[in-house]
Design an enzyme around this catalytic site. Structure first.
Site, short mmCIF file in Angstrom:
data_model
loop_
_atom_site.label_atom_id
_atom_site.label_comp_id
_atom_site.label_asym_id
_atom_site.label_seq_id
_atom_site.Cartn_x
_atom_site.Cartn_y
_atom_site.Cartn_z
N SER A 18 68.56 -24.69 37.62
CA SER A 18 67.58 -23.63 37.87
C SER A 18 68.29 -22.40 38.41
CB SER A 18 66.56 -24.12 38.92
OG SER A 18 65.79 -23.02 39.38
N HIS B 245 67.08 -23.51 33.32
CA HIS B 245 65.69 -23.40 33.80
C HIS B 245 65.50 -22.04 34.43
CE1 HIS B 245 61.91 -25.22 35.28
NE2 HIS B 245 62.15 -24.61 36.42
N ASP C 206 62.92 -19.78 36.39
CA ASP C 206 61.67 -19.76 37.14
C ASP C 206 61.06 -18.36 37.10
OD1 ASP C 206 63.09 -22.05 39.41
OD2 ASP C 206 61.36 -22.40 38.13
N MET D 87 57.87 -16.20 38.80
CA MET D 87 56.87 -16.29 39.87
C MET D 87 56.16 -14.94 40.01
SD MET D 87 59.13 -18.33 42.68
CE MET D 87 60.04 -19.80 42.24
N MET E 67 56.17 -31.44 39.18
CA MET E 67 56.85 -30.74 40.29
C MET E 67 57.09 -31.72 41.42
SD MET E 67 57.47 -27.64 39.52
CE MET E 67 58.01 -27.07 41.13
N ASP F 151 61.18 -31.27 38.95
CA ASP F 151 61.71 -29.97 39.34
C ASP F 151 61.50 -29.76 40.84
OD1 ASP F 151 60.70 -26.56 38.37
OD2 ASP F 151 62.39 -27.32 39.55
C1 DX5 Z 1 60.61 -24.09 42.61
C2 DX5 Z 1 61.26 -24.01 41.25
C3 DX5 Z 1 62.41 -24.96 41.07
C4 DX5 Z 1 63.51 -24.77 42.11
C5 DX5 Z 1 64.42 -25.97 42.07
O1 DX5 Z 1 59.34 -23.53 42.53
O2 DX5 Z 1 60.32 -24.30 40.23
O3 DX5 Z 1 62.95 -24.82 39.76
O4 DX5 Z 1 64.22 -23.62 41.79
O5 DX5 Z 1 65.43 -25.75 42.99
P1 DX5 Z 1 66.09 -26.88 43.90
O6 DX5 Z 1 66.76 -27.82 42.92
O7 DX5 Z 1 67.05 -26.10 44.73
O8 DX5 Z 1 65.02 -27.55 44.67
ZN ZN Z 2 61.01 -24.43 38.16
#
Ligand code: DX5
Ligand code: ZN
Length: 214
Positions: free
Chosen positions: A7, A32, A34, A36, A136, A170
């Site tokens: 990610s 990945h 993200d 937001m 999640m 994730d």
């Molecule tokens: C959180 C994201 C994840 C996060 C994972 O909302 O969707 O993808 O970046 O990061 P780690 O592996 O550091 O928990």
């Molecule tokens: Zn994510």
């Protein structure tokens, strides 16, 4: 073999391209990304422009996770930017089936995500339409959190309910908790902190690839 999707939320934001290339060279399967909107989750991250530029420098699929109340507003932009997998959340108000169909119509794979507290039954109506279910393992919005191990039961339950597509987890995934997730039927692991803080990302990915359902 479990697919590994670093990610980039955990990458160096000032050297995103270098870190994405590093992850691809280290043998990851997907990247990945993200997204937001500071509304569905209390954070802001990445844009279609990020996806467009990443698409030019890495050849691995871009796995775009839309943590947005209204993903349908920017869906075309992410798809045109080159997103290979687009995941929306089951908790949004939009017509989920219609959004999944739009993702497929653009030639991308469609995923549907569940927050830790959202039951597996919520996505039963979409089993045939979703190529992937994202379970999640943390409350979405931030990297570096601790994995919520209640979600292992949810992954087992999705398999028991007959879901045969990709199941991605994730949040909070590390080398010492991935095997348990794999044993539940996981097929894709998103890892941010654990990979971008690794001394040797390629060696970590090799060890992670060796894990699979026992
Ligand atoms: C959180 C994201 C994840 C996060 C994972 O909302 O969707 O993808 O970046 O990061 P780690 O592996 O550091 O928990
Ligand atoms: Zn994510």
């Amino acid at each position: 073999m479990i697919k590994i999707a670093p990610s980039i939320l955990a990458a160096d934001p000032l050297c995103l391209g270098r870190d994405a290339e590093r992850a691809a060279e280290a043998g990851c399967d997907w990247i990945h990304v993200d997204v937001m909107d500071a509304h569905f989750v209390p954070n802001l991250a990445y844009t279609p422009e990020t996806v467009r530029h990443l698409k030019k420098i890495v050849s691995v699929p871009l796995d775009v996770h839309l943590m947005m109340d209204h993903p349908e507003t920017l869906l075309d932009a992410f798809l045109q930017a080159g997103a290979d997998i687009v995941t929306i959340h089951a908790e949004i108000s939009a017509d989920i089936s219609a959004v999944l169909e739009r993702i497929h119509a653009a030639g991308a794979a469609a995923g549907i995500a569940l927050k830790p507290g959202t039951p597996a039954e919520t996505v039963l109506p979409y089993f045939k339409k979703a190529d992937m279910i994202l379970a999640m393992t943390v409350e979405p919005g931030f990297g570096g959190q601790k994995l919520d191990d209640r979600v292992l039961d949810k992954i087992r339950k999705l398999r028991k309910m007959g879901y045969t597509g990709e199941i991605e987890a994730d949040g909070g995934i590390r080398e010492d908790n991935l095997q348990a997730l794999a044993d539940c039927g996981l097929t894709v692991a998103v890892m941010g902190t654990a990979l971008f803080r690794s001394e040797d990302m390629a060696a970590s990915i090799m060890r992670l690839h060796a894990m699979g359902r026992k």
